[in-house]
Design a protein around this motif. Structure first.
Motif, PDB file in Angstrom:
ATOM      1  N   UNK A 131       0.835  -1.197   0.000  1.00  0.00           N
ATOM      2  CA  UNK A 131       0.000   0.000   0.000  1.00  0.00           C
ATOM      3  C   UNK A 131       0.878   1.259   0.000  1.00  0.00           C
ATOM      4  N   UNK A 132       0.293   2.388  -0.343  1.00  0.00           N
ATOM      5  CA  UNK A 132       1.010   3.664  -0.392  1.00  0.00           C
ATOM      6  C   UNK A 132       1.634   4.017   0.957  1.00  0.00           C
ATOM      7  N   UNK A 158      -4.896  -1.974  -7.369  1.00  0.00           N
ATOM      8  CA  UNK A 158      -5.011  -0.799  -6.510  1.00  0.00           C
ATOM      9  C   UNK A 158      -6.436  -0.469  -6.138  1.00  0.00           C
ATOM     10  N   UNK A 159      -7.374  -0.658  -7.053  1.00  0.00           N
ATOM     11  CA  UNK A 159      -8.757  -0.333  -6.751  1.00  0.00           C
ATOM     12  C   UNK A 159      -9.488  -1.483  -6.053  1.00  0.00           C
ATOM     13  N   UNK A 160      -8.853  -2.604  -5.895  1.00  0.00           N
ATOM     14  CA  UNK A 160      -9.517  -3.763  -5.285  1.00  0.00           C
ATOM     15  C   UNK A 160      -9.343  -3.796  -3.784  1.00  0.00           C
ATOM     16  N   UNK A 161      -8.227  -3.282  -3.287  1.00  0.00           N
ATOM     17  CA  UNK A 161      -7.891  -3.473  -1.879  1.00  0.00           C
ATOM     18  C   UNK A 161      -8.301  -2.289  -1.026  1.00  0.00           C
ATOM     19  N   UNK A 203      -0.202  -6.333   2.145  1.00  0.00           N
ATOM     20  CA  UNK A 203      -1.311  -7.283   2.258  1.00  0.00           C
ATOM     21  C   UNK A 203      -1.161  -8.319   1.143  1.00  0.00           C
ATOM     22  N   UNK A 204      -1.910  -9.394   1.291  1.00  0.00           N
ATOM     23  CA  UNK A 204      -1.863 -10.496   0.327  1.00  0.00           C
ATOM     24  C   UNK A 204      -3.291 -10.837  -0.098  1.00  0.00           C
TER      25      UNK A 204
END
Length: 138
Positions: free
Chosen positions: A77-78, A135-138, A83-84
């Motif tokens: 993440x930024x 990126x848009x999924x998590x 995460x996995x």
């Protein structure tokens, strides 16, 4: 209506494999590729991969046949957290037989429910499998 349509059940061995995959502790990218066994009317394991990149995964999928994929990968993440996530991919390439497409489309929801997946991208296919895709999924 299509939400309740079930064309193929999920093989009990695959069901157990998916359960273990969801709770895996390894930190490498991994994938389970599944196919529909037309004769048994069942979604079955085709192949399992460890340490596989999105590009390598694309190479493993058939060009003219649908497949289901559950992909686990490392996502940074930024803010530096790692995460996995598990992602479900329904690959249905142009040129598939309509009969195959119908069997896969009619089996998708049951498979997603069985695997207890929460990250399902509508229309995700081979074009979505690339580094940084989620990126848009998590």
């Amino acid at each position: 209506m299509s939400d309740s349509l079930v064309v193929c059940e999920v093989d009990p061995e695959l069901r157990e494999k998916l359960r273990k995959f969801r709770f895996r502790k390894e930190t490498d990218n991994a994938a389970i590729i599944m196919k529909v066994d037309k004769d048994r009317q069942m979604v079955v394991l085709e192949e399992e991969f460890q340490n596989i990149s999105p590009d390598e995964l694309k190479m493993e999928l058939p060009e003219r046949q649908p497949r289901f994929v559950v992909y686990s990968y490392k996502y940074v993440h930024a803010d530096g957290r790692v995460s996995y996530p598990l992602c479900f991919i329904f690959s249905s390439p142009v040129g598939c037989k309509p009969e195959q497409q119908m069997m896969y489309a009619g089996s998708k929801n049951r498979l997603v429910q069985t695997a207890e997946l929460t990250k399902v991208q509508p229309g995700a296919g081979l074009h979505s499998v690339r580094e940084g895709w989620s990126g848009s999924w998590v």
